[in-house]
Design a protein around this motif. Structure first.
Motif, PDB file in Angstrom:
ATOM      1  N   PRO A  96       1.061  -0.889   0.337  1.00 34.12           N
ATOM      2  CA  PRO A  96       0.189  -0.396  -0.084  1.00 34.12           C
ATOM      3  C   PRO A  96       1.221   0.966  -0.412  1.00 34.12           C
ATOM      4  N   LYS A  97       0.470   2.195  -0.584  1.00 34.45           N
ATOM      5  CA  LYS A  97       0.913   4.080  -0.971  1.00 34.45           C
ATOM      6  C   LYS A  97       0.339   4.289   0.952  1.00 34.45           C
ATOM      7  N   GLY A  98       0.892   5.510   0.991  1.00 32.60           N
ATOM      8  CA  GLY A  98       0.476   5.891   2.207  1.00 32.60           C
ATOM      9  C   GLY A  98       1.445   6.028   3.129  1.00 32.60           C
ATOM     10  N   ARG A  99       2.207   5.056   3.541  1.00 39.54           N
ATOM     11  CA  ARG A  99       3.451   5.482   4.597  1.00 39.54           C
ATOM     12  C   ARG A  99       4.730   4.385   4.247  1.00 39.54           C
ATOM     13  N   GLU A 100       5.191   4.402   5.198  1.00 35.82           N
ATOM     14  CA  GLU A 100       7.192   3.811   4.886  1.00 35.82           C
ATOM     15  C   GLU A 100       6.731   2.744   4.640  1.00 35.82           C
ATOM     16  N   LEU A 101       7.701   2.168   3.742  1.00 31.24           N
ATOM     17  CA  LEU A 101       7.644   1.233   3.153  1.00 31.24           C
ATOM     18  C   LEU A 101       8.533   0.743   4.714  1.00 31.24           C
ATOM     19  N   SER A 102       8.209  -1.237   5.369  1.00 28.77           N
ATOM     20  CA  SER A 102       8.787  -1.832   6.523  1.00 28.77           C
ATOM     21  C   SER A 102      10.397  -2.103   6.300  1.00 28.77           C
ATOM     22  N   ARG A 103      11.029  -2.858   6.804  1.00 27.37           N
ATOM     23  CA  ARG A 103      11.569  -3.422   6.628  1.00 27.37           C
ATOM     24  C   ARG A 103      12.222  -4.522   5.578  1.00 27.37           C
ATOM     25  N   GLU A 104      11.313  -5.613   5.866  1.00 22.24           N
ATOM     26  CA  GLU A 104      10.483  -6.662   5.399  1.00 22.24           C
ATOM     27  C   GLU A 104       9.884  -6.035   3.719  1.00 22.24           C
ATOM     28  N   ARG A 106      11.008  -3.108   1.799  1.00 24.27           N
ATOM     29  CA  ARG A 106      11.991  -3.121   1.206  1.00 24.27           C
ATOM     30  C   ARG A 106      13.219  -4.153   0.890  1.00 24.27           C
ATOM     31  N   ALA A 107      12.998  -5.181   1.920  1.00 21.21           N
ATOM     32  CA  ALA A 107      14.082  -5.953   1.786  1.00 21.21           C
ATOM     33  C   ALA A 107      13.265  -6.896   0.189  1.00 21.21           C
ATOM     34  N   TYR A 108      11.874  -7.417   0.677  1.00 16.58           N
ATOM     35  CA  TYR A 108      11.524  -7.977  -1.508  1.00 16.58           C
ATOM     36  C   TYR A 108      11.532  -7.184  -2.230  1.00 16.58           C
ATOM     37  N   VAL A 109      11.357  -6.132  -1.678  1.00 11.94           N
ATOM     38  CA  VAL A 109      11.548  -5.316  -3.515  1.00 11.94           C
ATOM     39  C   VAL A 109      12.809  -5.224  -4.177  1.00 11.94           C
ATOM     40  N   VAL A 110      14.004  -5.096  -3.186  1.00  9.21           N
ATOM     41  CA  VAL A 110      14.914  -5.500  -3.279  1.00  9.21           C
ATOM     42  C   VAL A 110      15.380  -6.851  -3.846  1.00  9.21           C
ATOM     43  N   ASP A 111      14.886  -7.505  -3.320  1.00  9.40           N
ATOM     44  CA  ASP A 111      14.331  -8.640  -3.630  1.00  9.40           C
ATOM     45  C   ASP A 111      14.752  -9.042  -5.104  1.00  9.40           C
ATOM     46  N   VAL A 112      13.192  -8.640  -5.242  1.00 11.06           N
ATOM     47  CA  VAL A 112      12.663  -8.545  -6.780  1.00 11.06           C
ATOM     48  C   VAL A 112      13.624  -7.661  -7.976  1.00 11.06           C
ATOM     49  N   ILE A 113      13.883  -7.229  -7.320  1.00  9.86           N
ATOM     50  CA  ILE A 113      15.047  -5.902  -8.145  1.00  9.86           C
ATOM     51  C   ILE A 113      15.899  -6.892  -8.616  1.00  9.86           C
ATOM     52  N   CYS A 114      17.030  -7.463  -7.601  1.00  8.54           N
ATOM     53  CA  CYS A 114      18.252  -8.376  -8.120  1.00  8.54           C
ATOM     54  C   CYS A 114      17.758 -10.049  -8.470  1.00  8.54           C
ATOM     55  N   ARG A 115      16.481 -10.167  -8.045  1.00 10.27           N
ATOM     56  CA  ARG A 115      16.526 -11.215  -9.037  1.00 10.27           C
ATOM     57  C   ARG A 115      16.598 -11.125 -10.762  1.00 10.27           C
ATOM     58  N   TRP A 116      15.477  -9.609 -10.676  1.00  9.61           N
ATOM     59  CA  TRP A 116      15.190  -9.443 -11.886  1.00  9.61           C
ATOM     60  C   TRP A 116      16.957  -8.784 -12.988  1.00  9.61           C
TER      61      TRP A 116
END
Length: 133
Positions: A96-104, A106-116
């Protein structure tokens, strides 16, 4: 939040890649060379840094326009994986938008980017002849 296991990430990336806009993004030229020469750990560090600054805040500066299309492998990967802005994160990854990303998150987004990026770099060795041959 989606399960960040490799098979699940690959399935999600395959689904996103079927979208015509996302399918056109690939590492080429300088971005490909940067990813190949820097290696996975450096790409992961860059991704964490860029995500924390540009995507992590509740209201990112210039949200929707904060991610360039070129200039760094992480930027290209963000467009390819729909992790470029908070609207795409919500639409494609149910974050969801409108709140800071949690540590988990952020880690998920980085995992997605790095896997790509990993998949793009691995694909390059298939596409090019071996220079030692």
């Amino acid at each position: 939040m989606p399960d960040p296991m490799p098979d699940s990430l690959d399935e999600r990336l395959d689904t996103i890649a079927r979208h015509p806009f996302r399918a056109k993004f690939h590492l080429r030229g300088r971005e490909r060379a940067t990813a190949e020469l820097s290696g996975p750990s450096t790409m992961r560090w860059h991704a964490y840094d860029l995500i924390a600054k540009r995507l992590g805040p509740a209201e990112p500066y210039k949200d929707g326009k904060q991610t360039p299309y070129r200039g760094h492998p992480v930027f290209v990967a963000q467009h390819a994986t729909a992790t470029c802005c908070r609207t795409c994160l919500q639409r494609w990854h149910q974050i969801p938008k409108g709140r800071e990303l949690s540590r988990e998150e952020r880690a998920y987004v980085v995992d997605v980017i790095c896997r790509w990026i990993e998949r793009e770099v691995a694909g390059s060795s298939i596409d090019r002849p071996d220079p030692g041959v």
